[in-house]
Design an enzyme around this catalytic site. Structure first.
Site: not given
Ligand code: CMC
Length: 436
Positions: A370, A313
């Site tokens: 989720d 998140h």
């Molecule tokens: N599985 C594997 N690795 C992950 C995941 C995951 N679900 N989420 C983040 N990472 C890794 C990412 O690859 C990155 O790694 P590195 O530092 O090596 O590059 C690090 O963690 C930071 O991730 P980020 O993508 O920069 O984080 P963000 O804040 O931009 O994205 C997120 C947040 C929710 C989009 C992301 O965690 C994600 O895609 N999660 C899966 C989708 C999901 O469950 N979304 C629902 C969010 S909660 C409900 C709502 O939308 O309100």
């Protein structure tokens, strides 16, 4: 940049650019959070800030929802989500979120009456449902139909924002999003439309419209109703997430409430946001079908070949409090219904593996709302393609409250971010015959 608070009553941050020091005020929220106010930055320095994905940017001041992502805290209008989940209902929380306080008995009765009064969509709207193919995703139908609703209420913004008219519009939208959602499901299955019943409460009515037949009412199990109501309540607001920020952006142009909410539905649909609940179940099902115990999937997620949906998140760097509540509610509901779900077992195994794995620990990746919500919805009988629609129904009070906040703030300006241009510098038009 240094932060000097000792000598003045108004703390400032000092920013040095090309040897010149600028003082920027630091604003403090009611929970002690601090924000450097850069509203004069460009005028003073000629510079803008660059913050891809807005991870460090406060786009507004808001009094609706507080999150402390490090501590895993979520409060609607100051009240902890755990207390609301235990004692409140979705409709009561909707009132709290939109109007700022828990309703008195009288206010709650009036609000419920308004929801009932406005639950019917205009009869002519039915013809619009006819135009969608049976394969249409219900989120596409939902956003289209919410926007189309505004056609039936002309003059929505005539004379500008009006709090009395807004009260009706808000009730209409909360009530009708549920009716539209159920109609779109019935349409996708080729089933006759079932109208809402005045005698039913909000969530009962949704289940009735989804699952009753013209000659047979769906039997309402109080446990099922409560579980779905809890899912809606837990989604009711979540500060400046992608869809709410979208609603605020559209609202900032003074677009009407329906247009703004329709945009919110579109933003919510993506798998990184509300679409994650559907993606989680698809992921768990694939793991199940492949006979994996989760180990292979975790390795694939760590090597970035897959993404562990329902994990991570932007704001929570700790367990999402909503996930904790939903996980327990999953166990409780399945026990009460005397059933099991192999996908819940896989989800728990994945969580157990992930929370002990350095990759997830270092990145502070925990289950989000989720991760377990789909399991409850499956148990309730909600079809997979409707999961994100349920999120949208739940999030409507939050979108409405944020819309209201924009409209009631006489100083609110149109949302119009800047950019750092990295394209071609000046060059001149070349006629097509000279381009080679
Ligand atoms: N599985 C594997 N690795 C992950 C995941 C995951 N679900 N989420 C983040 N990472 C890794 C990412 O690859 C990155 O790694 P590195 O530092 O090596 O590059 C690090 O963690 C930071 O991730 P980020 O993508 O920069 O984080 P963000 O804040 O931009 O994205 C997120 C947040 C929710 C989009 C992301 O965690 C994600 O895609 N999660 C899966 C989708 C999901 O469950 N979304 C629902 C969010 S909660 C409900 C709502 O939308 O309100």
């Amino acid at each position: 940049m240094s932060n000097s608070e000792a000598t003045t009553s108004s703390p400032v941050a000092r920013l040095e650019i090309d040897g010149k020091v600028y003082e920027l005020p630091i604003r403090r929220g009611t929970e002690g959070e601090r924000a450097i106010d850069i509203s004069q930055l460009r005028a003073l320095t000629g510079c803008i800030t660059l913050d891809d994905g807005y991870a460090n940017t406060g786009s507004c001041q808001s009094a609706i929802t507080f999150i402390d992502g490090e501590k895993g805290i979520l409060r609607y209008r100051g009240i902890p989500i755990e207390e609301l989940a235990e004692h409140s209902t979705f409709v009561e929380c909707a009132y709290l979120i939109i109007y700022g306080n828990l309703p008195t008995q009288r206010q709650l009765s009036r609000f419920s009456e308004l929801l009932s009064d406005h639950q019917m969509v205009h009869e002519d709207m039915k013809y619009h449902f006819e135009g969608f193919p049976a394969t249409a995703h219900p989120m596409a139908i939902l956003s289209s139909m919410i926007n189309a609703s505004s056609c039936f209420y002309p003059g929505l913004m005539a004379g500008g924002y009006n709090p009395e008219r807004f009260e009706i519009q808000a009730a209409r939208l909360i009530s009708q999003v549920r009716t539209i959602a159920a109609f779109s499901y019935r349409k996708s299955r080729g089933l006759p439309i079932i109208y809402p019943k005045r005698a039913y409460k909000y969530t009962q009515n949704f289940l009735h419209m989804m699952f009753s037949m013209p000659n047979e009412d769906y039997p309402l199990d109080p446990e099922v109703v409560r579980a779905l109501d809890l899912v809606l309540l837990l989604h009711a607001d979540h500060e400046q997430n992608c869809s709410t920020a979208t609603v605020r952006t559209v609202a900032s142009s003074r677009a009407n409430l329906f247009a703004s909410a329709a945009a919110g539905v579109c933003a919510l649909w993506g798998p990184l946001h509300g679409g994650a609940n559907q993606a989680v179940i698809e992921m768990l099902q694939a793991i199940h079908d492949e006979g994996d115990d989760g180990t292979k999937f975790i390795e694939a997620a760590k090597s970035k070949k897959r993404r562990l949906m329902g994990f991570g998140h932007r704001v929570y760097k700790n367990y999402d409090p909503r996930a904790r509540i939903i996980k327990k509610a999953c166990d409780d509901l399945l026990a009460k219904l005397n059933t099991t779900d192999p996908l819940l077992d896989i989800a728990k195994r994945l969580e157990e593996a992930a929370i002990h794995d350095d990759y997830f620990i270092e990145r502070k990746l925990y289950p989000n709302v989720d991760f377990y919500s789909g399991i409850i919805m499956r148990a309730v009988g909600i079809p997979l393609e409707m999961f994100t629609v349920i999120f949208a129904i739940g999030r409507m009070p939050g979108w409405i409250a944020n819309y209201k906040e924009i409209m009631e703030n006489s100083e609110s300006r149109i949302y119009r971010p800047r950019q750092l241009y990295i394209g071609q510098t000046l060059r001149h038009y070349v006629p097509v015959e000279e381009r080679g």
